[in-house]
Design a protein around this motif. Structure first.
Motif, PDB file in Angstrom:
ATOM      1  N   GLY A 105       0.742  -1.214   0.114  1.00 52.66           N
ATOM      2  CA  GLY A 105      -0.018   0.167   0.196  1.00 52.66           C
ATOM      3  C   GLY A 105       1.153   1.132   0.234  1.00 52.66           C
ATOM      4  O   GLY A 105       0.505   1.814  -0.154  1.00 52.66           O
ATOM      5  N   ASP A 106       1.996   1.021   1.032  1.00 51.26           N
ATOM      6  CA  ASP A 106       3.208   2.367   0.520  1.00 51.26           C
ATOM      7  C   ASP A 106       3.256   2.303  -0.627  1.00 51.26           C
ATOM      8  O   ASP A 106       3.447   3.575  -1.149  1.00 51.26           O
ATOM      9  N   TYR A 107       3.693   1.463  -1.133  1.00 48.74           N
ATOM     10  CA  TYR A 107       4.060   1.382  -2.510  1.00 48.74           C
ATOM     11  C   TYR A 107       3.519   2.535  -3.635  1.00 48.74           C
ATOM     12  O   TYR A 107       3.821   3.321  -4.296  1.00 48.74           O
ATOM     13  N   SER A 108       1.999   2.293  -3.877  1.00 48.08           N
ATOM     14  CA  SER A 108       1.240   2.623  -4.161  1.00 48.08           C
ATOM     15  C   SER A 108       0.946   3.850  -4.167  1.00 48.08           C
ATOM     16  O   SER A 108       0.425   5.177  -4.827  1.00 48.08           O
ATOM     17  N   ARG A 109       0.808   4.385  -2.690  1.00 45.09           N
ATOM     18  CA  ARG A 109       0.289   5.487  -2.196  1.00 45.09           C
ATOM     19  C   ARG A 109       1.426   6.577  -2.689  1.00 45.09           C
ATOM     20  O   ARG A 109       1.583   7.568  -2.704  1.00 45.09           O
ATOM     21  N   GLY A 110       3.052   5.689  -2.448  1.00 45.53           N
ATOM     22  CA  GLY A 110       4.020   6.909  -2.339  1.00 45.53           C
ATOM     23  C   GLY A 110       4.179   7.128  -3.749  1.00 45.53           C
ATOM     24  O   GLY A 110       4.732   8.484  -4.225  1.00 45.53           O
ATOM     25  N   MET A 111       3.837   6.553  -4.952  1.00 44.24           N
ATOM     26  CA  MET A 111       4.397   6.882  -6.107  1.00 44.24           C
ATOM     27  C   MET A 111       2.643   8.467  -6.554  1.00 44.24           C
ATOM     28  O   MET A 111       3.455   9.515  -7.113  1.00 44.24           O
ATOM     29  N   GLU A 112       1.619   7.900  -5.760  1.00 47.33           N
ATOM     30  CA  GLU A 112       1.078   9.882  -5.770  1.00 47.33           C
ATOM     31  C   GLU A 112       1.553  10.509  -5.616  1.00 47.33           C
ATOM     32  O   GLU A 112       1.693  11.697  -5.461  1.00 47.33           O
ATOM     33  N   ARG A 113       2.255  10.556  -3.954  1.00 49.88           N
ATOM     34  CA  ARG A 113       2.197  11.652  -3.138  1.00 49.88           C
ATOM     35  C   ARG A 113       3.520  11.930  -3.392  1.00 49.88           C
ATOM     36  O   ARG A 113       4.328  13.373  -3.240  1.00 49.88           O
ATOM     37  N   LEU A 138      11.301  25.603  -4.003  1.00 50.02           N
ATOM     38  CA  LEU A 138      12.107  25.921  -4.333  1.00 50.02           C
ATOM     39  C   LEU A 138      12.603  27.826  -3.684  1.00 50.02           C
ATOM     40  O   LEU A 138      13.534  27.957  -3.418  1.00 50.02           O
ATOM     41  N   VAL A 139      11.549  28.357  -4.846  1.00 48.03           N
ATOM     42  CA  VAL A 139      12.133  29.980  -4.774  1.00 48.03           C
ATOM     43  C   VAL A 139      11.955  30.597  -2.922  1.00 48.03           C
ATOM     44  O   VAL A 139      12.937  31.326  -2.314  1.00 48.03           O
ATOM     45  N   GLN A 140      10.656  30.123  -2.183  1.00 49.59           N
ATOM     46  CA  GLN A 140      11.180  30.966  -0.840  1.00 49.59           C
ATOM     47  C   GLN A 140      12.111  29.515  -0.213  1.00 49.59           C
ATOM     48  O   GLN A 140      12.459  30.586   0.797  1.00 49.59           O
ATOM     49  N   GLN A 141      12.337  28.662  -0.586  1.00 47.45           N
ATOM     50  CA  GLN A 141      13.536  28.288   0.739  1.00 47.45           C
ATOM     51  C   GLN A 141      14.838  29.366   0.521  1.00 47.45           C
ATOM     52  O   GLN A 141      15.656  29.302   0.706  1.00 47.45           O
ATOM     53  N   ALA A 142      14.968  29.959  -1.023  1.00 42.04           N
ATOM     54  CA  ALA A 142      16.060  29.902  -1.436  1.00 42.04           C
ATOM     55  C   ALA A 142      16.135  31.692  -0.632  1.00 42.04           C
ATOM     56  O   ALA A 142      17.444  31.628   0.344  1.00 42.04           O
ATOM     57  N   GLU A 143      14.818  32.363  -0.427  1.00 38.11           N
ATOM     58  CA  GLU A 143      15.153  33.715   0.387  1.00 38.11           C
ATOM     59  C   GLU A 143      15.698  33.271   2.093  1.00 38.11           C
ATOM     60  O   GLU A 143      16.528  33.989   2.711  1.00 38.11           O
ATOM     61  N   ARG A 144      14.651  32.146   3.051  1.00 38.22           N
ATOM     62  CA  ARG A 144      14.961  31.623   4.047  1.00 38.22           C
ATOM     63  C   ARG A 144      16.523  30.955   4.449  1.00 38.22           C
ATOM     64  O   ARG A 144      16.858  30.850   5.832  1.00 38.22           O
ATOM     65  N   LEU A 145      16.800  30.262   3.248  1.00 36.60           N
ATOM     66  CA  LEU A 145      18.373  29.604   3.555  1.00 36.60           C
ATOM     67  C   LEU A 145      18.914  31.053   3.823  1.00 36.60           C
ATOM     68  O   LEU A 145      19.869  30.896   4.460  1.00 36.60           O
ATOM     69  N   MET A 159       4.673  12.733  -7.179  1.00 35.40           N
ATOM     70  CA  MET A 159       4.046  13.427  -8.045  1.00 35.40           C
ATOM     71  C   MET A 159       3.818  14.267  -7.400  1.00 35.40           C
ATOM     72  O   MET A 159       3.888  15.554  -7.498  1.00 35.40           O
ATOM     73  N   ALA A 160       2.904  14.684  -6.164  1.00 30.59           N
ATOM     74  CA  ALA A 160       2.744  16.361  -5.717  1.00 30.59           C
ATOM     75  C   ALA A 160       3.479  17.020  -5.419  1.00 30.59           C
ATOM     76  O   ALA A 160       3.521  18.605  -5.115  1.00 30.59           O
ATOM     77  N   ALA A 161       4.048  15.365  -4.139  1.00 30.23           N
ATOM     78  CA  ALA A 161       5.680  16.772  -4.320  1.00 30.23           C
ATOM     79  C   ALA A 161       6.901  17.189  -4.445  1.00 30.23           C
ATOM     80  O   ALA A 161       7.471  18.235  -3.872  1.00 30.23           O
ATOM     81  N   GLU A 162       7.061  16.562  -5.751  1.00 27.04           N
ATOM     82  CA  GLU A 162       8.051  17.177  -7.111  1.00 27.04           C
ATOM     83  C   GLU A 162       6.484  18.610  -7.168  1.00 27.04           C
ATOM     84  O   GLU A 162       7.505  19.348  -7.689  1.00 27.04           O
TER      85      GLU A 162
END
Length: 340
Positions: free
Chosen positions: A73-81, A93-100, A83-86
């Motif tokens: 189940g983690d494998y099937s749900r991990g693929m969806e997560r 990424l732009v927000q993290q540059a300023e925070r860094l 794609m959304a995490a990407e």
């Protein structure tokens, strides 16, 4: 009546043996004696440890189908997560540059302040990764079993955390597993520090009907409000300071008592924890640091003593050479006088 027809068997009173009430009292007394002996002298601890060692392979075997199903189940749900995490990562990424950039400036400033105030460096604690196997069957406590034990170096009293904050403390160690008492257990307690007001207190595990955790013995006029973050204070010598523990969920101030009723919500969700870190107790780390400091001081004293000894020997040699040169000069003067 003929003499041969008499019943020679004993009356039923002598055939029945002890009564049911006597057996009940005897068993109850034996049970109380065993409980007291186990609580005071730990007579059943070897048997409990041996039983846990024998049942460990059976437990892992029974959990293998559940683990396989969860991994699928983690494998099937991990693929969806994934794609959304990407997509989310690209936006952040732009927000993290300023925070860094800000974090680097604050880190440099913090390092300079530490050097000026001569504060000691942040404490590094050894850790061991573990996985939660299952929850203990006792309905009156909140404990979980992890897959690391004394064979891997786990000690009783070690703090247990996850990526969110403190989960609990190791209270019983077996060879290949250990029992962790969660902070939400009714007998658990941990010293905490309010990060907003720097006020110390002690958080206790609450009853199931009253909430997961509570902050007891807090004055009714204390400066505490909902949303305050509580972290470990490090005063108990077990938990390293600065680890998130809980947030204040509700503060109830009543006129009939001088204490406020403060309900807490743990930062680390005990029911959702699966992978954890077992930390070395702070007192063990402090003892190692004290031993290292004592060894370093001893070596420094020996070095200073050796240096003073070498310096004294060099001075003695120099004085001897100077005395020898003086004697030779006197002999030459006497020889010249004799020649004249």
């Amino acid at each position: 009546m003929p003499f041969g027809t008499l019943d020679r068997s004993p009356p039923p009173f002598f055939r029945q043996g002890p009564s049911a009430l006597t057996k009940l009292l005897l068993c109850a007394a034996l049970a109380v004696f065993l409980m007291v002996a186990d609580a005071r002298f730990k007579v059943a601890q070897p048997a409990r440890a041996a039983l846990a060692l024998l049942l460990h392979p059976v437990q892992r075997l029974l959990l293998s189908p559940v683990d396989a199903w969860e991994q699928l189940g983690d494998y099937s749900r991990g693929m969806e997560r994934a794609m959304a995490a990407e997509d989310l990562a690209r936006k952040q990424l732009v927000q993290q540059a300023e925070r860094l950039s800000r974090a680097q400036q604050l880190q440099a400033e913090n390092q300079r302040l530490r050097e000026l105030l001569k504060m000691r460096e942040a404490l590094t604690v050894k850790s061991l990764a573990a996985e939660v196997l299952y929850e203990a069957a006792d309905p009156y406590s909140r404990r979980v079993i992890i897959d690391r034990g004394g064979h891997q170096g786990v000690r009783a009293g070690s703090p247990v955390i996850n990526d969110a904050g403190v989960l609990g403390q190791v209270t019983r160690v077996y060879n290949f597993s250990a029992e962790v008492t969660l902070l939400t257990d009714k007998d658990a307690a941990i010293p905490v520090l309010n990060t907003r007001t720097q006020q110390r207190g002690v958080a206790y595990g609450g009853e199931r009907s009253e909430g997961p955790m509570e902050l007891r013995f807090m004055a009714a006029n204390a400066d505490i409000k909902s949303g305050d973050l509580l972290s470990t204070s490090g005063l108990d010598g077990v938990y390293p300071p600065g680890l998130p523990v809980a947030k204040v969920a509700q503060v109830e101030r009543r006129g009939d008592t001088s204490f406020a009723r403060v309900s807490l919500a743990p930062v680390a969700e005990p029911d959702a924890a699966r992978h954890v870190l077992i930390l070395e107790p702070l007192e063990v780390h402090e003892a190692a640091r004290a031993e290292a400091a004592a060894a370093a001081a001893s070596e420094a004293a020996l070095f200073a003593e050796r240096k003073a000894q070498v310096k004294a020997e060099a001075k003695a040699k120099k004085d001897a050479a100077r005395e020898s040169a003086r004697d030779k000069g006197n002999e030459k003067g006497n020889d010249k006088g004799d020649t004249r």
